[in-house]
Design a protein around this motif. Structure first.
Motif, PDB file in Angstrom:
ATOM      1  N   ILE A  36      12.217  14.904  14.753  1.00 38.39           N
ATOM      2  CA  ILE A  36      11.257  14.622  14.052  1.00 38.39           C
ATOM      3  C   ILE A  36      10.523  15.853  13.812  1.00 38.39           C
ATOM      4  CG2 ILE A  36       9.186  13.383  13.268  1.00 38.39           C
ATOM      5  CD1 ILE A  36      11.649  11.576  13.214  1.00 38.39           C
ATOM      6  N   LYS A  37      10.321  16.381  12.620  1.00 34.30           N
ATOM      7  CA  LYS A  37       9.510  17.662  12.497  1.00 34.30           C
ATOM      8  C   LYS A  37       8.034  17.578  12.750  1.00 34.30           C
ATOM      9  CE  LYS A  37      12.242  19.433   8.750  1.00 34.30           C
ATOM     10  NZ  LYS A  37      12.304  19.716   7.268  1.00 34.30           N
ATOM     11  N   ALA A  38       7.515  18.449  13.255  1.00 36.05           N
ATOM     12  CA  ALA A  38       6.352  18.264  13.932  1.00 36.05           C
ATOM     13  C   ALA A  38       5.214  17.405  12.974  1.00 36.05           C
ATOM     14  CB  ALA A  38       5.497  19.726  14.640  1.00 36.05           C
ATOM     15  N   ASP A  39       5.000  17.934  11.828  1.00 45.15           N
ATOM     16  CA  ASP A  39       4.060  17.492  11.161  1.00 45.15           C
ATOM     17  C   ASP A  39       4.479  16.107  10.272  1.00 45.15           C
ATOM     18  OD1 ASP A  39       2.103  19.551  11.984  1.00 45.15           O
ATOM     19  OD2 ASP A  39       2.956  20.903  10.476  1.00 45.15           O
ATOM     20  N   ALA A  40       5.763  15.941  10.300  1.00 45.79           N
ATOM     21  CA  ALA A  40       6.274  15.088   9.502  1.00 45.79           C
ATOM     22  C   ALA A  40       5.581  13.765   9.441  1.00 45.79           C
ATOM     23  CB  ALA A  40       7.705  14.791   9.672  1.00 45.79           C
ATOM     24  N   THR A  57      -3.377  -6.698   6.905  1.00 50.32           N
ATOM     25  CA  THR A  57      -2.816  -5.628   6.648  1.00 50.32           C
ATOM     26  C   THR A  57      -3.828  -4.317   6.626  1.00 50.32           C
ATOM     27  OG1 THR A  57      -4.330  -6.103   4.545  1.00 50.32           O
ATOM     28  CG2 THR A  57      -2.036  -6.987   4.590  1.00 50.32           C
ATOM     29  N   GLY A  58      -3.723  -3.469   6.584  1.00 50.45           N
ATOM     30  CA  GLY A  58      -4.636  -2.290   6.707  1.00 50.45           C
ATOM     31  C   GLY A  58      -4.181  -0.706   6.325  1.00 50.45           C
ATOM     32  N   THR A  59      -5.020   0.054   6.783  1.00 55.25           N
ATOM     33  CA  THR A  59      -4.861   1.472   6.633  1.00 55.25           C
ATOM     34  C   THR A  59      -4.616   2.403   8.126  1.00 55.25           C
ATOM     35  OG1 THR A  59      -5.385   1.265   4.504  1.00 55.25           O
ATOM     36  CG2 THR A  59      -5.159   3.479   5.412  1.00 55.25           C
ATOM     37  N   ALA A  60      -3.867   3.295   8.172  1.00 53.18           N
ATOM     38  CA  ALA A  60      -3.786   3.950   9.385  1.00 53.18           C
ATOM     39  C   ALA A  60      -3.593   5.526   8.970  1.00 53.18           C
ATOM     40  CB  ALA A  60      -2.789   3.467  10.305  1.00 53.18           C
ATOM     41  N   THR A  61      -4.372   6.385   9.791  1.00 51.61           N
ATOM     42  CA  THR A  61      -4.181   7.837   9.605  1.00 51.61           C
ATOM     43  C   THR A  61      -3.509   8.240  10.901  1.00 51.61           C
ATOM     44  OG1 THR A  61      -6.212   7.810   8.257  1.00 51.61           O
ATOM     45  CG2 THR A  61      -5.418   9.903   9.185  1.00 51.61           C
ATOM     46  N   ILE A  62      -2.513   9.125  10.758  1.00 49.95           N
ATOM     47  CA  ILE A  62      -1.722   9.710  11.847  1.00 49.95           C
ATOM     48  C   ILE A  62      -2.020  11.093  11.692  1.00 49.95           C
ATOM     49  CG2 ILE A  62       0.091  10.138  13.369  1.00 49.95           C
ATOM     50  CD1 ILE A  62       1.242   7.239  12.252  1.00 49.95           C
ATOM     51  N   ARG A  63      -2.433  11.737  12.719  1.00 49.64           N
ATOM     52  CA  ARG A  63      -2.499  13.458  12.826  1.00 49.64           C
ATOM     53  C   ARG A  63      -2.391  13.776  13.946  1.00 49.64           C
ATOM     54  NH1 ARG A  63      -8.757  13.042  12.490  1.00 49.64           N
ATOM     55  NH2 ARG A  63      -8.039  11.738  10.909  1.00 49.64           N
ATOM     56  N   ARG A  64      -1.635  15.126  14.056  1.00 47.80           N
ATOM     57  CA  ARG A  64      -1.261  15.743  15.194  1.00 47.80           C
ATOM     58  C   ARG A  64      -2.500  16.163  16.021  1.00 47.80           C
ATOM     59  NH1 ARG A  64       3.347  19.969  15.204  1.00 47.80           N
ATOM     60  NH2 ARG A  64       2.402  20.072  17.651  1.00 47.80           N
ATOM     61  N   HIS A  65      -2.072  16.160  17.478  1.00 48.07           N
ATOM     62  CA  HIS A  65      -3.250  16.452  18.263  1.00 48.07           C
ATOM     63  C   HIS A  65      -2.383  17.392  19.326  1.00 48.07           C
ATOM     64  CE1 HIS A  65      -6.654  16.098  20.870  1.00 48.07           C
ATOM     65  NE2 HIS A  65      -5.900  15.490  21.933  1.00 48.07           N
ATOM     66  N   ARG A 140       4.205  -8.613  19.293  1.00 51.11           N
ATOM     67  CA  ARG A 140       4.214  -8.687  17.966  1.00 51.11           C
ATOM     68  C   ARG A 140       4.698  -7.935  16.989  1.00 51.11           C
ATOM     69  NH1 ARG A 140      -0.893  -9.448  20.764  1.00 51.11           N
ATOM     70  NH2 ARG A 140      -1.083 -11.427  21.203  1.00 51.11           N
ATOM     71  N   VAL A 141       4.678  -7.787  15.757  1.00 54.71           N
ATOM     72  CA  VAL A 141       5.460  -6.824  14.955  1.00 54.71           C
ATOM     73  C   VAL A 141       4.419  -6.318  13.905  1.00 54.71           C
ATOM     74  CG1 VAL A 141       7.666  -7.698  15.299  1.00 54.71           C
ATOM     75  CG2 VAL A 141       6.607  -8.509  13.376  1.00 54.71           C
ATOM     76  N   GLU A 142       4.819  -5.050  13.405  1.00 49.87           N
ATOM     77  CA  GLU A 142       3.955  -4.395  12.096  1.00 49.87           C
ATOM     78  C   GLU A 142       4.766  -3.382  11.608  1.00 49.87           C
ATOM     79  OE1 GLU A 142       0.390  -3.064  13.493  1.00 49.87           O
ATOM     80  OE2 GLU A 142       0.824  -1.164  14.216  1.00 49.87           O
ATOM     81  N   ARG A 143       4.625  -3.107  10.258  1.00 53.52           N
ATOM     82  CA  ARG A 143       5.333  -1.970   9.790  1.00 53.52           C
ATOM     83  C   ARG A 143       4.268  -1.011   9.115  1.00 53.52           C
ATOM     84  NH1 ARG A 143      10.027  -4.170   7.092  1.00 53.52           N
ATOM     85  NH2 ARG A 143      10.853  -3.426   9.194  1.00 53.52           N
ATOM     86  N   LEU A 144       4.384   0.248   9.291  1.00 56.58           N
ATOM     87  CA  LEU A 144       3.741   1.241   8.642  1.00 56.58           C
ATOM     88  C   LEU A 144       4.522   1.905   7.776  1.00 56.58           C
ATOM     89  CD1 LEU A 144       2.101   0.642  11.347  1.00 56.58           C
ATOM     90  CD2 LEU A 144       1.154   2.778  11.111  1.00 56.58           C
ATOM     91  N   ARG A 145       3.728   2.142   6.295  1.00 59.21           N
ATOM     92  CA  ARG A 145       4.496   2.920   5.233  1.00 59.21           C
ATOM     93  C   ARG A 145       4.104   4.012   4.992  1.00 59.21           C
ATOM     94  NH1 ARG A 145       7.332  -2.261   3.415  1.00 59.21           N
ATOM     95  NH2 ARG A 145       9.337  -2.012   3.925  1.00 59.21           N
ATOM     96  N   LYS A 146       4.209   5.265   5.163  1.00 60.52           N
ATOM     97  CA  LYS A 146       3.520   6.391   4.686  1.00 60.52           C
ATOM     98  C   LYS A 146       3.091   6.262   3.132  1.00 60.52           C
ATOM     99  CE  LYS A 146       3.439  11.425   5.676  1.00 60.52           C
ATOM    100  NZ  LYS A 146       3.965  12.248   6.250  1.00 60.52           N
ATOM    101  N   VAL A 147       1.886   6.414   2.654  1.00 57.09           N
ATOM    102  CA  VAL A 147       1.465   6.157   1.326  1.00 57.09           C
ATOM    103  C   VAL A 147       1.011   7.637   0.708  1.00 57.09           C
ATOM    104  CG1 VAL A 147       0.984   3.939   1.387  1.00 57.09           C
ATOM    105  CG2 VAL A 147      -0.766   5.380   1.782  1.00 57.09           C
ATOM    106  N   ALA A 148       0.646   8.508   1.465  1.00 55.81           N
ATOM    107  CA  ALA A 148      -0.070   9.759   1.163  1.00 55.81           C
ATOM    108  C   ALA A 148      -0.221  10.790   2.536  1.00 55.81           C
ATOM    109  CB  ALA A 148      -1.313   9.525   0.579  1.00 55.81           C
ATOM    110  N   PRO A 149      -0.138  12.030   2.205  1.00 54.61           N
ATOM    111  CA  PRO A 149      -0.169  13.038   3.005  1.00 54.61           C
ATOM    112  C   PRO A 149      -1.881  13.162   3.413  1.00 54.61           C
ATOM    113  CG  PRO A 149      -0.160  14.274   0.832  1.00 54.61           C
ATOM    114  CD  PRO A 149       0.188  12.719   0.635  1.00 54.61           C
ATOM    115  N   LEU A 150      -2.251  13.837   4.456  1.00 53.33           N
ATOM    116  CA  LEU A 150      -3.521  13.929   4.855  1.00 53.33           C
ATOM    117  C   LEU A 150      -4.072  14.988   3.920  1.00 53.33           C
ATOM    118  CD1 LEU A 150      -3.305  14.333   8.809  1.00 53.33           C
ATOM    119  CD2 LEU A 150      -4.335  12.385   7.338  1.00 53.33           C
ATOM    120  N   PRO A 151      -5.335  14.800   3.575  1.00 57.04           N
ATOM    121  CA  PRO A 151      -6.075  15.652   2.741  1.00 57.04           C
ATOM    122  C   PRO A 151      -6.177  17.070   3.611  1.00 57.04           C
ATOM    123  CG  PRO A 151      -7.386  13.628   2.801  1.00 57.04           C
ATOM    124  CD  PRO A 151      -6.023  13.498   3.796  1.00 57.04           C
TER     125      PRO A 151
END
Length: 157
Positions: A36-40, A57-65, A140-151
């Protein structure tokens, strides 16, 4: 101190499970996942999940650390049978990638629960199974789908 020990335990467990997921895929004869590319993974995701008969349902933000880890922040809304909101949860966690898996250790904002989620990464979608403590010990199960890049401002902080 006890809370820190719990978090460290879950981070260690996340790493072990991530390695186990990679071994599982290799044992099934599946090709070794492409790196996986580092920033992908960085971005904003929609969340859909189920906890028993309850859906959320909800929203998640994933960022490198750093070079090997990611931070995740999420907010989810629990829905009743008619799709009406019944509660809101905020969580924060840390994770790492191994092969095509992302393992995240997290806790709720009110510190009432810690959890571990192991996601399989494929085409911008993260399909996960998660457990909590305290909790029933049932995945339990969940699915995250990317909807936008980080600002851009979020990526620089």
């Amino acid at each position: 101190m006890k809370a820190m020990q719990s978090i460290l335990f879950f981070v260690l467990l996340a790493g072990i499970l991530s390695l186990s997921a990679d071994v599982y895929h290799q044992a099934r004869g599946e090709p070794n996942a492409t790196k996986i590319k580092a920033d992908a993974l960085e971005g904003i995701y929609s969340i859909v999940g189920a906890e028993g008969q309850t859906h959320y349902t909800g929203t998640a933000t994933i960022r490198r650390h750093g070079p090997d880890s990611y931070l995740i922040q999420s907010i989810t809304t629990t829905l009743d049978d008619e799709g009406e909101p019944t509660g809101v949860q905020n969580s924060t966690g840390i994770g790492m990638i191994q092969g095509n898996s992302l393992s995240m250790a997290w806790r709720l904002a009110d510190k009432s629960m810690v959890g571990l989620t192991v996601y399989t990464i494929k085409d911008g979608t993260l399909s996960g199974r998660w457990v909590t403590f305290p909790g029933p010990g049932e995945a339990r199960v969940e699915r995250l789908r990317k909807v936008a890049p980080l600002p851009k401002a979020d990526k620089e902080t």
